[in-house]
Design a protein around this motif. Structure first.
Motif, short mmCIF file in Angstrom:
data_model
loop_
_atom_site.label_atom_id
_atom_site.label_comp_id
_atom_site.label_asym_id
_atom_site.label_seq_id
_atom_site.Cartn_x
_atom_site.Cartn_y
_atom_site.Cartn_z
N ARG A 30 8.60 -11.73 7.79
CA ARG A 30 7.77 -10.72 7.15
C ARG A 30 8.65 -9.81 6.31
O ARG A 30 9.85 -9.71 6.51
CB ARG A 30 7.04 -9.91 8.22
N MET A 31 8.02 -9.13 5.38
CA MET A 31 8.73 -8.18 4.53
C MET A 31 9.19 -6.99 5.36
O MET A 31 8.52 -6.59 6.31
CB MET A 31 7.80 -7.63 3.44
N THR A 32 10.31 -6.42 4.95
CA THR A 32 10.71 -5.15 5.54
C THR A 32 9.77 -4.08 5.01
O THR A 32 9.07 -4.29 4.00
CB THR A 32 12.15 -4.79 5.15
N ASP A 33 9.75 -2.93 5.65
CA ASP A 33 8.91 -1.83 5.15
C ASP A 33 9.30 -1.46 3.73
O ASP A 33 8.44 -1.19 2.89
CB ASP A 33 9.03 -0.60 6.06
N LYS A 50 7.99 -1.44 -2.04
CA LYS A 50 8.30 -1.75 -3.44
C LYS A 50 7.27 -2.70 -4.03
O LYS A 50 6.85 -2.55 -5.17
CB LYS A 50 9.70 -2.33 -3.56
N ALA A 51 6.87 -3.70 -3.25
CA ALA A 51 5.86 -4.65 -3.73
C ALA A 51 4.53 -3.94 -3.97
O ALA A 51 3.84 -4.22 -4.96
CB ALA A 51 5.69 -5.79 -2.72
N VAL A 89 5.58 6.62 -1.86
CA VAL A 89 6.10 5.40 -1.24
C VAL A 89 7.57 5.19 -1.62
O VAL A 89 8.37 4.75 -0.79
CB VAL A 89 5.25 4.17 -1.64
N MET A 90 7.93 5.53 -2.86
CA MET A 90 9.31 5.37 -3.31
C MET A 90 10.22 6.49 -2.81
O MET A 90 11.43 6.43 -2.99
CB MET A 90 9.37 5.32 -4.84
#
Length: 123
Positions: A8-11, A16-17, A44-45
């Motif tokens: 799975r993607m990291t947080d 970023k996605a 989020v960034m």
């Protein structure tokens, strides 16, 4: 569900996605600028948006891109990317949109490239 082999993607990667998908929606698919989306992208960034810049951008909230002249569209898009990355951008709205299809590192700075590159498989 994910198999044991699938990761799975990291947080951070997921964030970023999500930002990339949101930028794509706002610039390429959506018909207008959204300060709400921009605020969430910055959050989020982990970027604190200067009050004066946010106030200026807020004036364009929900104004259709086709109601603005090209210079203004380009400036808004460049400022959004600059705030999110901390790097000066000399690209037009269309050039920024084109980056979603194929990132050209020669045209843009490192942080912008990394942001765009990290999200290129997200949509």
């Amino acid at each position: 569900m994910f198999s044991k082999k699938e990761k799975r993607m990291t947080d951070g990667d997921f964030g970023k996605a999500a930002v990339m998908q949101s930028l794509h929606k706002m610039f390429a698919v959506g018909g207008h600028f959204s300060i709400c989306d921009f605020d969430k992208q910055a959050k989020v960034m982990g970027v604190e948006v200067p009050k004066e810049e946010r106030d200026r951008l807020c004036l364009f909230h929900c104004i259709n891109w086709n109601e603005m002249n090209k210079e203004l569209r380009d400036e808004i898009c460049a400022r959004v990317v600059e705030v999110l990355t901390g790097e000066r951008v000399e690209l037009s709205k269309n050039e920024i949109i084109e980056l979603f299809a194929g990132v050209d590192k020669k045209k843009i700075g490192g942080k912008v490239y990394r942001l765009l590159k990290s999200g290129e498989n997200s949509g």
